[in-house]
Design a protein around this motif. Structure first.
Motif, PDB file in Angstrom:
ATOM      1  N   LYS A   1     -43.156   1.228 -79.161  1.00  0.00           N
ATOM      2  CA  LYS A   1     -44.083   1.605 -80.229  1.00  0.00           C
ATOM      3  C   LYS A   1     -44.943   0.418 -80.647  1.00  0.00           C
ATOM      4  O   LYS A   1     -46.156   0.551 -80.872  1.00  0.00           O
ATOM      5  CB  LYS A   1     -43.305   2.142 -81.429  1.00  0.00           C
ATOM      6  CG  LYS A   1     -42.657   3.500 -81.203  1.00  0.00           C
ATOM      7  CD  LYS A   1     -41.967   3.969 -82.483  1.00  0.00           C
ATOM      8  CE  LYS A   1     -41.379   5.356 -82.320  1.00  0.00           C
ATOM      9  NZ  LYS A   1     -40.719   5.835 -83.561  1.00  0.00           N
TER      10      LYS A   1
ATOM     11  N   ILE B   1     -49.288  -0.175 -80.323  1.00  0.00           N
ATOM     12  CA  ILE B   1     -50.302  -0.441 -81.352  1.00  0.00           C
ATOM     13  C   ILE B   1     -50.953  -1.802 -81.177  1.00  0.00           C
ATOM     14  O   ILE B   1     -51.849  -2.163 -81.945  1.00  0.00           O
ATOM     15  CB  ILE B   1     -49.722  -0.300 -82.774  1.00  0.00           C
ATOM     16  CG1 ILE B   1     -48.612  -1.320 -83.025  1.00  0.00           C
ATOM     17  CG2 ILE B   1     -49.245   1.122 -83.024  1.00  0.00           C
ATOM     18  CD1 ILE B   1     -48.127  -1.351 -84.465  1.00  0.00           C
TER      19      ILE B   1
ATOM     20  N   SER C   1     -49.011   0.326 -87.878  1.00  0.00           N
ATOM     21  CA  SER C   1     -49.926   1.076 -87.005  1.00  0.00           C
ATOM     22  C   SER C   1     -51.320   1.206 -87.611  1.00  0.00           C
ATOM     23  O   SER C   1     -52.292   1.482 -86.901  1.00  0.00           O
ATOM     24  CB  SER C   1     -49.357   2.463 -86.706  1.00  0.00           C
ATOM     25  OG  SER C   1     -49.333   3.268 -87.872  1.00  0.00           O
TER      26      SER C   1
END
Length: 637
Positions: free
Chosen positions: A218, A222, A145
């Motif tokens: 997720k 990102i 990230s």
């Protein structure tokens, strides 16, 4: 996000496409990191591109092995052929090959073996003509990230499949144990063998397979561009089912079709699963078994050959194939005839056993859906390529520098009187080491870490760089390319002051590389070669012992990384004159984690060969040396 699926064979290609992938990756008969997969001839490659494109699927071709001098022109010719047949991208590990194909107009992806694991690494990719980086599998989601958002190149992350214990591109264990190089696509998988450490015996280097479906959203958040499924050496059913599972999950469909596909996927291949390093730095090792056992249903009590489930997670179905294990030992297997009363059709002692499902009749439906291998054909011929290598410049250095790899001040003090150069590991005492060297007029080079995901490790003065990102961050400094670059050819970037040649090369290959490389070269001449560098926090320091009784020292360094060293010392100190005559500028002498007395004896011998001192060194090293790869080279499969 792109779902990128493996295609090890024409059947696997059809399976992945029918499973719903957006792109496939595959390889030709040479230069691919899975040499034992079926792979594709040139005609089949061209046919594969047409087959995939007709179905809206892209084709990425792996040319991701380390390339020797004698192969470089052929490798360049192959990449030009891939451009001619319309392949969508080429995956590259070797920096010399990357430099040699810079003028070929085809998208280039950095293989995970290139060890791209930081923001500076991504910037280096952008500056060196790469369009995408396959990021290191050791990165956590938190680290991803910080690295991925606003990346200057596309990013690809492994989401499914086998995990290497060692950081990709850096494993030497297979080549030193059996002459088969993992970096050349011929890994013998020593990490899947049994070892003993501290009284515990098991498959201590064998990682569970990665299963990262729960991280899809997720990773999308990102900005990851592609999710990669490992498995070119697995069955077409695996290619279909793994692609189906991740295609459905990426679409947000976690319903019945997803659950059924996942259940079958865990039956066709299963050595245990984990989320790898995505949740954080924890051990991915599954030490109980290294092979495919199918889907663990649970425990069952067997009495009078009748099987009664105790804690099964899934019901038994008619025609299911079951395997029975007693701890690590397989007792036998059979096909279920009647689910009302499951009878084991062979003699077996009463007791509690582990039961695995190894076959589900629904897999036949998958095989039927995949069908026969498509007929793949093409007519494009490779164009001959020449001139990738510099011309030979038969320099004769004569007397190479003696350069010592050191990790403690006591050992540094022992070798300083005999050293032309010292490589000292980055850390809190590297400044003291530099002061000690300065007082003796000896060059001190700071070894930067092999893994630095936040680009935090810096040093003034000369540095030994270990990753492409450090080539960028240390531009303008005097740079030495570390052994971890595994330099195989003379086209390696020459902006470094000196490059360390791969320990996998033979004497003739070393000589040819040195004669053609425009900068200085170093050859490792002594030490316990580092076979593996791992982020596994569970190993700890000690000794790994294999089934032959060979002992491999293991230690955890100051940054928490595990290092596995060879069981015997490399010893080429008797060949210093020969190496100098080949154009080698420096010999590397690795005395890290060794006692000062041994380090001093080795340093003295490197200056003056004394037979009695050699005997003493051999005794201190356990009585055995190795020169195998230098003398004989790697096996040619």
């Amino acid at each position: 996000m792109e779902i990128l699926a493996p295609a090890g064979t024409p059947e696997g290609l059809a399976a992945a496409v029918k499973g719903g992938c957006d792109a496939v990756y595959l390889a030709g008969k040479s230069f691919g990191a899975r040499a034992f997969a079926g792979n594709f001839s040139d005609r089949e490659l061209e046919g594969a591109v047409h087959y995939a494109h007709d179905r809206g699927v892209k084709v990425h071709v792996a040319v991701n092995t380390s390339i020797m001098n004698r192969e470089l022109d052929d490798a360049v010719s192959f990449v030009r052929f891939l451009k001619d047949i319309g392949a969508d991208a080429v995956l590259v590990q070797d920096l010399g090959l990357l430099r040699s194909i810079s003028s070929i107009d085809i998208p280039k992806h950095a293989s995970t073996q290139m060890q791209i694991h930081s923001r500076k690494g991504l910037e280096w990719c952008a500056e060196n003509g790469l369009d995408r980086a396959v990021l290191a599998r050791e990165l956590t989601f938190d680290e991803l990230s910080k690295i991925v958002p606003d990346s200057p190149v596309e990013t690809e992350v492994f989401i499914q499949g086998a995990l290497c214990y060692c950081m990709s591109g850096g494993c030497l264990m297979s080549s030193f144990m059996g002459g088969r190089s993992g970096n050349r696509g011929s890994c013998a998988q020593p990490c899947r063998k049994r070892y003993t450490k501290d009284g515990e015996t098991g498959f201590l280097l064998s990682c569970a397979d990665l299963f990262g479906a729960d991280y899809i959203e997720k990773l999308r958040g990102i900005g990851v561009d592609s999710l990669k499924i490992e498995g070119r050496m697995r069955s077409p059913a695996y290619a279909y089912l793994s692609t189906k599972v991740y295609s459905l999950a990426e679409d947000g469909d976690r319903g019945g079709e997803y659950e059924d596909s996942l259940s079958l996927l865990r039956t066709v291949f299963n050595r245990g699963t984990s989320e790898g390093y995505l949740p954080g730095v924890s051990s991915p090792v599954q030490p109980l078994y290294p092979d495919n056992r199918g889907f663990l249903l649970g425990r069952a009590r067997i009495k009078g050959q009748h099987l009664e489930p105790i804690d099964f997670c899934d019901p038994i179905g008619r025609k299911d194939g079951l395997s029975i294990f007693d701890g690590d030992a397989k007792v036998g297997g059979f096909k279920v005839i009647d689910t009302d009363s499951v009878f084991v059709p062979f003699r077996i002692a009463d007791g509690v056993y582990d039961i695995y499902r190894t076959y589900d009749p629904r897999i036949d439906d998958v095989k039927n859906l995949i069908g026969h291998a498509p007929k793949l054909n093409g007519s494009t011929q490779r164009r001959r390529s020449e001139g990738a290598l510099p011309e030979r410049d038969p320099r004769r250095v004569g007397n190479p520098d003696r350069s010592f790899y050191v990790s403690s001040l006591k050992v540094l003090d022992a070798v300083l009187p005999y050293a032309d150069r010292v490589y000292y590991e980055w850390g809190p005492r590297s400044g003291e080491a530099a002061d000690m060297c300065s007082k003796k007029g000896v060059e001190c080079v700071t070894i930067l870490p092999r893994f630095d995901c936040l680009d935090e490790c810096h040093a003034d003065g000369p540095v030994m760089v270990s990753t492409p990102s450090q080539l960028l961050t240390c531009a303008g400094q005097k740079m030495f390319a570390a052994p971890s670059f595994n330099v195989f050819n003379s086209a390696f970037p020459s902006e470094v002051f000196q490059a360390t040649i791969s320990v996998e090369l033979s004497r003739n290959e070393v000589s040819d590389l040195a004669a053609r490389y425009p900068s200085r070269v170093e050859v490792m001449a002594f030490g316990r070669t580092e076979l593996m560098y791992s982020r596994d926090p569970g190993m700890g320091s000690g000794t790994l012992v294999d089934d032959t009784g060979a002992s491999f020292p293991v230690y955890t360094d100051s940054r928490g990384f595990t290092r596995v060293l060879n069981s015997v010392d490399l010893f080429l100190l008797d060949s210093i004159q020969e190496l100098g005559g080949s154009g080698v500028s420096s010999i590397g002498i690795d005395v890290r984690k060794r006692p000062p007395a041994l380090a001093k004896a080795v340093a003295m011998y490197a200056r003056k060969q004394d037979p009695k001192l050699r005997e003493k060194i051999q005794e201190m090293c356990g009585g055995e040396f190795t020169q195998t790869l230098y003398r004989k080279g790697l096996r040619r499969e």
